[in-house]
Design a protein around this motif. Structure first.
Motif, PDB file in Angstrom:
ATOM      1  N   ARG A  46       0.831  -1.213   0.000  1.00 45.38           N
ATOM      2  CA  ARG A  46       0.000   0.000   0.000  1.00 45.38           C
ATOM      3  C   ARG A  46       0.867   1.265   0.000  1.00 45.38           C
ATOM      4  O   ARG A  46       0.592   2.214  -0.755  1.00 45.38           O
ATOM      5  CB  ARG A  46      -0.906  -0.017   1.232  1.00 45.38           C
ATOM      6  CG  ARG A  46      -1.782   1.214   1.393  1.00 45.38           C
ATOM      7  CD  ARG A  46      -2.643   1.103   2.634  1.00 45.38           C
ATOM      8  NE  ARG A  46      -3.419   2.310   2.851  1.00 45.38           N
ATOM      9  CZ  ARG A  46      -4.259   2.481   3.866  1.00 45.38           C
ATOM     10  NH1 ARG A  46      -4.425   1.505   4.735  1.00 45.38           N
ATOM     11  NH2 ARG A  46      -4.928   3.599   4.006  1.00 45.38           N
ATOM     12  N   LYS A  47       1.907   1.275   0.810  1.00 47.01           N
ATOM     13  CA  LYS A  47       2.781   2.448   0.864  1.00 47.01           C
ATOM     14  C   LYS A  47       3.515   2.642  -0.451  1.00 47.01           C
ATOM     15  O   LYS A  47       3.699   3.777  -0.923  1.00 47.01           O
ATOM     16  CB  LYS A  47       3.795   2.288   2.007  1.00 47.01           C
ATOM     17  CG  LYS A  47       4.655   3.520   2.216  1.00 47.01           C
ATOM     18  CD  LYS A  47       5.592   3.360   3.397  1.00 47.01           C
ATOM     19  CE  LYS A  47       6.451   4.612   3.583  1.00 47.01           C
ATOM     20  NZ  LYS A  47       7.363   4.467   4.745  1.00 47.01           N
ATOM     21  N   GLN A  50       1.096   4.242  -2.915  1.00 47.57           N
ATOM     22  CA  GLN A  50       0.877   5.650  -2.581  1.00 47.57           C
ATOM     23  C   GLN A  50       2.090   6.501  -2.951  1.00 47.57           C
ATOM     24  O   GLN A  50       1.944   7.586  -3.517  1.00 47.57           O
ATOM     25  CB  GLN A  50       0.563   5.786  -1.089  1.00 47.57           C
ATOM     26  CG  GLN A  50      -0.802   5.230  -0.690  1.00 47.57           C
ATOM     27  CD  GLN A  50      -1.030   5.281   0.807  1.00 47.57           C
ATOM     28  OE1 GLN A  50      -0.097   5.317   1.597  1.00 47.57           O
ATOM     29  NE2 GLN A  50      -2.291   5.294   1.205  1.00 47.57           N
ATOM     30  N   MET A 269      -5.472   7.053  -6.766  1.00 51.48           N
ATOM     31  CA  MET A 269      -4.860   6.725  -5.481  1.00 51.48           C
ATOM     32  C   MET A 269      -5.891   6.148  -4.512  1.00 51.48           C
ATOM     33  O   MET A 269      -5.612   5.181  -3.798  1.00 51.48           O
ATOM     34  CB  MET A 269      -4.191   7.959  -4.871  1.00 51.48           C
ATOM     35  CG  MET A 269      -3.550   7.691  -3.508  1.00 51.48           C
ATOM     36  SD  MET A 269      -2.639   9.088  -2.822  1.00 51.48           S
ATOM     37  CE  MET A 269      -1.160   9.052  -3.827  1.00 51.48           C
ATOM     38  N   GLU A 270      -7.089   6.733  -4.489  1.00 49.44           N
ATOM     39  CA  GLU A 270      -8.139   6.217  -3.608  1.00 49.44           C
ATOM     40  C   GLU A 270      -8.509   4.786  -3.982  1.00 49.44           C
ATOM     41  O   GLU A 270      -8.674   3.923  -3.114  1.00 49.44           O
ATOM     42  CB  GLU A 270      -9.368   7.117  -3.690  1.00 49.44           C
ATOM     43  CG  GLU A 270      -9.175   8.500  -3.062  1.00 49.44           C
ATOM     44  CD  GLU A 270     -10.388   9.393  -3.236  1.00 49.44           C
ATOM     45  OE1 GLU A 270     -11.354   8.952  -3.910  1.00 49.44           O
ATOM     46  OE2 GLU A 270     -10.388  10.514  -2.704  1.00 49.44           O
ATOM     47  N   THR A 273      -5.583   2.511  -3.047  1.00 48.70           N
ATOM     48  CA  THR A 273      -5.498   2.388  -1.591  1.00 48.70           C
ATOM     49  C   THR A 273      -6.569   1.447  -1.065  1.00 48.70           C
ATOM     50  O   THR A 273      -6.298   0.587  -0.214  1.00 48.70           O
ATOM     51  CB  THR A 273      -5.634   3.770  -0.922  1.00 48.70           C
ATOM     52  OG1 THR A 273      -4.573   4.619  -1.360  1.00 48.70           O
ATOM     53  CG2 THR A 273      -5.567   3.648   0.592  1.00 48.70           C
ATOM     54  N   ASN A 274      -7.790   1.590  -1.561  1.00 53.73           N
ATOM     55  CA  ASN A 274      -8.880   0.698  -1.149  1.00 53.73           C
ATOM     56  C   ASN A 274      -8.579  -0.743  -1.539  1.00 53.73           C
ATOM     57  O   ASN A 274      -8.848  -1.684  -0.776  1.00 53.73           O
ATOM     58  CB  ASN A 274     -10.194   1.147  -1.768  1.00 53.73           C
ATOM     59  CG  ASN A 274     -10.696   2.462  -1.207  1.00 53.73           C
ATOM     60  OD1 ASN A 274     -10.345   2.839  -0.087  1.00 53.73           O
ATOM     61  ND2 ASN A 274     -11.509   3.184  -1.947  1.00 53.73           N
ATOM     62  N   THR A 276      -5.557  -2.170  -2.064  1.00 49.33           N
ATOM     63  CA  THR A 276      -4.480  -2.729  -1.242  1.00 49.33           C
ATOM     64  C   THR A 276      -4.929  -2.943   0.200  1.00 49.33           C
ATOM     65  O   THR A 276      -4.451  -3.869   0.872  1.00 49.33           O
ATOM     66  CB  THR A 276      -3.247  -1.807  -1.260  1.00 49.33           C
ATOM     67  OG1 THR A 276      -3.636  -0.461  -0.925  1.00 49.33           O
ATOM     68  CG2 THR A 276      -2.607  -1.790  -2.639  1.00 49.33           C
ATOM     69  N   THR A 277      -5.848  -2.112   0.682  1.00 41.66           N
ATOM     70  CA  THR A 277      -6.392  -2.315   2.032  1.00 41.66           C
ATOM     71  C   THR A 277      -7.169  -3.625   2.101  1.00 41.66           C
ATOM     72  O   THR A 277      -7.036  -4.395   3.069  1.00 41.66           O
ATOM     73  CB  THR A 277      -7.310  -1.147   2.422  1.00 41.66           C
ATOM     74  OG1 THR A 277      -6.555   0.072   2.438  1.00 41.66           O
ATOM     75  CG2 THR A 277      -7.892  -1.362   3.821  1.00 41.66           C
TER      76      THR A 277
END
Length: 405
Positions: A46-47, A50, A269-270, A273-274, A276-277
């Motif tokens: 995730r990092k 980003q 990015m959102e 991020t979702n 990978t979360t």
């Protein structure tokens, strides 16, 4: 005093059967370690995503030429010739809430210096490109407005190009050749490393866009327009205004016929991020299953312990031990097993995360939250699976327990 005695008895029981205790803890140890390692790996991914998107610039909109059809076959995105420098100028002048607008073109070229050569991507850019893409110069200077106006043959190179052509020598002031034309190196970019997709962001050469279009590539169109919006909450509004403006300029009435596309990196990015979360949660959930298996192992060993200590239970009850006393004794033993197993699992999990980062090449991020959650979950597992054997021990009839052989 009763609680301290119960803990002391629990520890004594564990150390008196070391091998059995270790095997009992093994499920908890593996479970906690797996949760921490998998969540750390997911957080690392995730990092990386980003950081990769952020390296392109903050609050970024990327306008690309569309994907034209040739003989009915749709070509790759950005391969059209529909965007012009005038489109970039119009966006800069007519759209509000924009900090920078930086058009660009690119092409793969062979770069030559002395007897060395390197194949890389040459970008034609403007002076705003540095700010919009969060670039910095390690040595020398960046391309200026005057360089663009005079179509100067100057170049700023990435560290990968510099190391392959010049080694440890400072390349600033040296002259490289692109298509047999000389270009003076005026600066070297600070390293940005690889993107999350594995692309080397330092493998590039930047030259003025006017020089690239007129002298190097002989084109009249641009590939990309990078737009930096003043604030994140204006992204959708600016994107809509850019699309409306370009449709007017290109005389397009139906949005389905757009000869361009606008990408919103904030939305990207959102989404990433979702995604990978969800992957991180999935990895953690799968690893947590081993904790449940470890809890079943604790319950199994505690049932054996109840059977082995039936006469002991009968003696305690005969001496006045209550239902709650016996219940607490066996619950404490179950929790002590899970606590020790959880602590060992934390050490192994952190060690495994560091080992993955060092030997497998994956970035991992160790945070306190998964450590605490996995530890308390393991304690909860020990408590939950210890209730049944503890109740069974507490319900034993003292007379029958004393008769037990």
């Amino acid at each position: 005093m009763l609680f301290k005695e119960s803990v002391a008895i629990a520890l004594k029981a564990l150390f008196s059967n070391k091998l059995r205790s270790i095997l009992t803890m093994l499920g908890i140890i593996i479970g906690v370690a797996a949760v921490i390692a998998m969540v750390s790996l997911g957080m690392g991914v995730r990092k990386n995503v980003q950081n990769s998107i952020a390296s392109l610039g903050s609050n970024m909109l990327i306008v690309q030429a569309g994907a034209p059809k040739v003989n009915g076959v749709r070509q790759s995105a950005g391969s059209g010739e529909t965007l012009k420098l005038d489109d970039s100028d119009a966006i800069k002048k007519k759209i509000k809430n924009i900090d920078y607008v930086a058009p660009s073109v690119q092409s793969s070229k062979q770069i030559i210096y002395s007897n060395q050569n390197w194949n890389t991507v040459v970008y034609g850019i403007t002076s705003d490109y540095m700010a919009i893409r969060s670039l910095s110069v390690a040595s020398g200077s960046f391309i200026t407005t005057n360089d663009m106006q005079t179509r100067s043959r100057v170049a700023v190179i990435g560290t990968t190009v510099a190391s392959n052509l010049f080694g440890s020598v400072n390349p600033v002031g040296k002259t490289i050749r692109i298509n047999n034309d000389p270009y003076k190196i005026i600066g070297v970019l600070a390293s940005k490393g690889q993107s999350s997709m594995g692309q080397d962001q330092d493998d590039c050469v930047l030259i003025p866009i006017s020089t690239a279009m007129e002298r190097l590539m002989a084109i009249t169109y641009i590939r990309t327009i990078n737009v930096q919006v003043s604030s994140a909450d204006k992204m959708d509004q600016v994107q809509s205004e850019i699309e409306t403006l370009l449709r007017q300029r290109h005389k397009i009435s139906n949005p389905d016929d757009d000869d361009f596309q606008v990408r919103n990196l904030t939305s990207l990015m959102e989404t990433m991020t979702n995604t990978t979360t969800m992957i991180t949660l999935l990895l953690g959930s799968i690893a947590a299953i081993s904790l449940v298996v470890g809890g079943i192992g604790i319950m199994n060993i505690m049932m054996v312990s109840v059977t082995e200590r039936t006469r002991e239970i009968g003696i305690r009850k005969a001496l006045g031990a209550t239902f709650n006393n016996i219940m607490m004794q066996f619950l404490i033993e179950s929790i002590v097993v899970s606590v020790i197993g959880g602590l060992i699992g934390i050490l192994l999990g952190c060690g495994a995360s560091l080992a993955i980062a060092k030997f497998a090449g994956f970035n991992t991020v160790i945070t306190l939250l998964p450590i605490l959650l996995s530890f308390f979950f393991s304690v909860g597992i020990g408590l939950f699976f210890g209730i049944y054997p503890a109740r069974k021990a507490a319900k034993l009839d003292p007379i029958e327990a004393l008769r037990y052989e």
